[in-house]
Write a protein that holds these residues in place. Structure first.
Motif, PDB file in Angstrom:
ATOM      1  N   LEU A 294       0.954  -1.014  -0.305  1.00 14.29           N
ATOM      2  CA  LEU A 294       0.070   0.159   0.241  1.00 14.29           C
ATOM      3  C   LEU A 294       0.453   0.761  -0.465  1.00 14.29           C
ATOM      4  O   LEU A 294       0.655   2.223  -0.509  1.00 14.29           O
ATOM      5  N   ALA A 295       1.931   1.258   0.541  1.00 10.90           N
ATOM      6  CA  ALA A 295       2.890   2.488   1.074  1.00 10.90           C
ATOM      7  C   ALA A 295       3.736   2.346   0.424  1.00 10.90           C
ATOM      8  O   ALA A 295       4.984   2.748   2.060  1.00 10.90           O
ATOM      9  N   GLY A 296       4.906   1.407   0.068  1.00 11.51           N
ATOM     10  CA  GLY A 296       5.845   1.091   0.165  1.00 11.51           C
ATOM     11  C   GLY A 296       7.379   1.814   0.339  1.00 11.51           C
ATOM     12  O   GLY A 296       8.074   2.082   0.361  1.00 11.51           O
ATOM     13  N   ASP A 297       6.667   3.286  -0.643  1.00 12.41           N
ATOM     14  CA  ASP A 297       7.257   4.495  -0.893  1.00 12.41           C
ATOM     15  C   ASP A 297       7.508   5.613  -0.544  1.00 12.41           C
ATOM     16  O   ASP A 297       8.670   6.274  -0.241  1.00 12.41           O
ATOM     17  N   LEU A 298       6.726   5.452   0.527  1.00  9.67           N
ATOM     18  CA  LEU A 298       6.225   5.928   1.795  1.00  9.67           C
ATOM     19  C   LEU A 298       6.899   6.026   3.152  1.00  9.67           C
ATOM     20  O   LEU A 298       7.192   6.236   3.619  1.00  9.67           O
TER      21      LEU A 298
END
Length: 816
Positions: A294-298
């Motif tokens: 869901l949010a690995g880049d964050l």
């Protein structure tokens, strides 16, 4: 080869696709997965959640529920405050009067014989309450008309283990719950399945592959008390486990190898698919597994792997048609991502609140768009490149090189190649294309050197943050700009703590895995139960809401959910716990008593007997024959397929206008790697109820049609596998009966009975005489592209090939 693949004519293809779609639709409607009203048995005490709410939800909530826009007469029956209040249009009267059915106007309207007063009204096309349902409502009111919060919106707690009369059967905690339920309705469990059948079942369930003859001999000869546990541990440690689990997650993530829509061109999301296989094999905790997707880049410690993970949400269909309105399709993509979060992770029908407040569950349209707001600030665009472009991924994207694959631990690097490129593919219809081409490097001929691209997630800068508004009727061009909507959760499920969690996708993930969240652990435990037992503890896996089916085994579900969370969201531990239970290990024997008392096996007093998923049917054929190429990952492959299917559905543009079958080892890869064109999935996958991956899907229906038998008899892969196995057996075995027995064990994972062996041997002898007299053995031996051994007796090869084909067509081959 051609005469064996032309058995489906264009006319038959059309009939077959329509019939398959009809059967699939009908099975979805008629399936026991649909909501049922649970009747009160002698052992049950009357429960609002279990007995009353399903009736009110089915018959009343559409007009007297959560959504004020569709509420009639100002009456609300989904809350006690609404039900007990004085009726607005009937002073001094009340819909529900606790303790007094004769004064409860809602109840009286349910039982009246006057059609003008009857509720639900005839014009609603909702069936009136049955006598049994009327009696339940009457008893509930007599007992005080007590409301309870919806069970699925209350955080699960570990109940004490029940105390069945004979606990000696229980192998772990699961069995205490199931045995107590069996005993409450006068049932007793089956004996443990025999070792051969149990071995096949657990091997398919954990790895998707049948056990080898060597595995069978090892397990059958191991009489130690922990023989089965050693087997389970061995299967869980196999890399095939990650591939098996990958099939389930591809359905959840609606993975395909093309974009979908009319111009259905090539995409390279297979890199994300390989990441999923890798993480399942590493046994990454489920909370981390989902959070990275869901949010690995964050994440504060983000890296290449966590960025690749975000391909999860980017598997939505994508249009490349230049005449579209980009904002319209951007909204469609985000709505698609919302379905994945709703169905796959929350087990909720969130999409019902896109256009209006939910009719049945306490989800307002405003709350829907507060969830939508988590996704709205991403860099996903509605249009990014015309058809016939060279781009197999859409922005935001990342470029992966050989060194990146090495960093990720992948061994399957294969640069993107395209054979046909439109002459106008370098036309700069989008000003960003120059930057893109500069970033990916030079084009050499029609091959892009040493690069693979992947669509991922990326967040817009705060200064460019998109504002989110409720969309009137869900229409992209009708924002209601009187109030900006901030990211948030579903209040009735779990309020979103803005002080504890960031207002972005990482905050969404943290909210999902809050220790007080009532759904996330329950939903995944239920998914895994379906994978192993065919039907879920909640038999409506996409709907844990008020229209969903109440779980008979709620205490067991809650115990497993809490246990899963307390043990670091350990997926392999959860699966091992399930397959080690005596409940799982029961034989599939069905008695008249059990059919009468529990035809759907709701009380789990016998083993489940279910058809394997299409991918694992293919895997069984490849593995048992010796054709399987055991390679993990890499671009999807194009195995045998009847001619003309892609050509009959293409727009005529793009790289996928014509089906070009692969050669060599690519023909013999596992079903997980079969190329899935979104507009035209593999025909046999459709025949055997495979997912079209059109949207998030957590449960496959199971049908039986003549087309399935036709495929098993005529599929070139079946015929080739039969020939390949036959020739290998002839090379290593001298006795025809031994050859047949070995083939039987490889395919069915058990030894044939004397009667079965004699019948097959008689069939073999008959076929041998036919081939010797007709001298036409090459007609069957030439099917498929693997090499034919011309140095052995061709008539024997053909006769044994036909015999093995008949074994593949035994019904129990594709059952587990």
């Amino acid at each position: 080869m051609k005469k064996f693949t032309s058995w489906i004519t264009p006319v038959f293809i059309g009939i077959w696709l329509v019939l398959t779609a009809f059967v699939k639709f009908y099975s979805d409607v008629a399936s026991p997965i649909n909501m049922q009203t649970v009747q009160v048995s002698g052992e049950d005490s009357l429960s609002f959640n279990k007995h009353v709410r399903p009736i009110l939800s089915d018959k009343c909530f559409h007009c007297h529920g959560f959504d004020p826009s569709s509420r009639k007469s100002g009456l609300r029956l989904d809350t006690p405050e609404g039900a007990y209040a004085e009726l607005k249009n009937n002073k001094g009267k009340f819909a529900i009067v606790p303790g007094s059915p004769e004064k409860s106007l809602a109840y009286l309207r349910m039982i009246t014989e006057d059609e003008d007063d009857l509720m639900p009204p005839k014009k609603s096309h909702i069936k009136p309450l049955t006598l049994g349902e009327q009696e339940i409502i009457k008893r509930w009111i007599e007992k005080g008309a007590v409301y309870e919060p919806h069970w699925a919106f209350v955080a699960p707690k570990k109940a004490e283990l029940p105390k069945p009369k004979d606990p000696s059967w229980c192998n772990n905690e699961i069995d205490y719950f199931t045995l107590a339920k069996m005993e409450s309705v006068g049932l007793s469990p089956n004996k443990e399945s025999d070792k051969e059948r149990l071995l096949k079942k657990v091997s398919i369930d954990i790895t998707g592959l049948p056990p080898t003859v060597e595995m069978q001999d090892k397990f059958l000869n191991d009489n130690s008390p922990n023989a089965y546990e050693k087997l389970v541990d061995e299967l869980l440690s196999s890399t095939a486990y990650g591939e098996k689990m990958g099939v389930f997650w591809m359905d959840v993530a609606r993975y395909a190898d093309s974009y979908g829509y009319q111009d259905d061109d090539y995409r390279t999301q297979w890199v994300w698919r390989d990441w999923v296989i890798q993480q399942f094999n590493k046994n990454k905790p489920y909370d981390q597994f989902v959070t990275e997707q869901l949010a690995g880049d964050l994440l504060p410690n983000k890296n290449l792997s966590t960025t690749v993970a975000t391909g999860f949400l980017r598997n939505h269909k994508y249009t490349e048609e230049g005449g579209i309105v980009p904002e319209e399709y951007r909204v469609q993509y985000l709505v698609d991502q919302m379905k994945v979060v709703g169905r796959g992770l929350l087990g909720m029908t969130l999409e019902c609140a896109q256009c209006h407040d939910h009719k049945y569950d306490p989800i307002s349209q405003k709350e829907y768009f507060s969830m939508y707001a988590f996704l709205n600030n991403t860099k996903v665009e509605g249009f990014d490149g015309a058809v016939s472009s060279i781009y197999p991924a859409k922005a935001p994207l990342i470029k992966l090189t050989r060194s990146d694959f090495k960093e990720l631990g992948f061994n399957s690097f294969e640069p993107f190649k395209i054979k046909r490129v439109s002459p106008g593919f370098l036309t700069n219809t989008n000003p960003d294309k120059k930057k893109f081409q500069k970033a990916v490097g030079r084009i050499v001929g029609a091959t892009l050197k040493d690069e693979v691209w992947l669509s991922v997630m990326a967040e817009r800068d705060e200064k460019d943050r998109r504002k989110t508004y409720v969309l009137n009727r869900g229409e992209y061009d009708q924002p209601i700009e009187t109030e900006e909507i901030k990211p948030g959760g579903i209040g009735a499920v779990l309020p979103f703590d803005i002080n504890a969690y960031p207002s972005n996708r990482l905050g969404l993930a943290k909210w999902l895995f809050d220790q007080n969240h009532p759904l996330t652990a329950r939903v995944f435990v239920n998914h895994m139960w379906i994978e192993l037992f065919d039907k879920g503890l909640v038999r409506t896996p996409n709907d844990f809401g008020m229209q969903g089916e109440f779980p008979i085994h709620q205490d067991l579900l809650d115990y497993l959910a809490v246990d899963f969370r307390e043990n670091n969201w350990d997926v392999k531990r959860l699966i091992k716990m399930m397959v080690m239970s005596s409940t799982y290990r029961q034989s599939q024997t069905i008695t008249d008593e059990k059919i009468q008392k529990d035809p759907q096996n709701l009380y789990l007093s016998r083993g489940s007997r279910t058809k394997m998923k299409y991918e694992f049917i293919r895997d069984l054929v490849l593995s048992s024959s010796g054709l399987l190429v055991n390679k993990i990952g890499g671009p999807s492959v194009k195995p045998y397929q009847p001619e003309g299917i892609w050509e009959s559905t293409t727009s005529g543009r793009g790289a996928l206008t014509k089906y070009e079958q692969d050669k060599g080892e690519k023909l013999y890869r596992r079903g997980l790697y079969t190329f899935l064109k979104a507009t035209t999935p593999h025909p046999e996958s459709l025949m055997f109820d495979g997912s079209t991956r059109d949207a998030c899907q957590t449960y496959r229906t199971s049908t039986n049609t003549p087309l399935q038998a036709l495929a098993m008899l005529n599929d070139p892969l079946i015929l080739e596998a039969s020939r390949f196995l036959a020739q290998k057996l002839i090379e290593t075995e001298t006795d025809p009966k031994n050859r047949i027995e070995t083939a039987y064990r490889k395919i069915l994972s058990r030894k044939p009975s004397e009667s079965e062996l004699n019948k097959l041997y008689g069939y073999y002898q008959k076929q041998l005489k036919d081939f010797q007299s007709k001298n036409n053995s090459l007609d069957i031996l030439s099917v498929g592209e693997s090499k034919v051994n011309m140095s052995i007796d061709l008539n024997e090869s053909a006769a044994l090939t036909k015999t093995i084909t008949s074994i593949y067509n035994i019904e129990s081959v594709i059952m587990k």
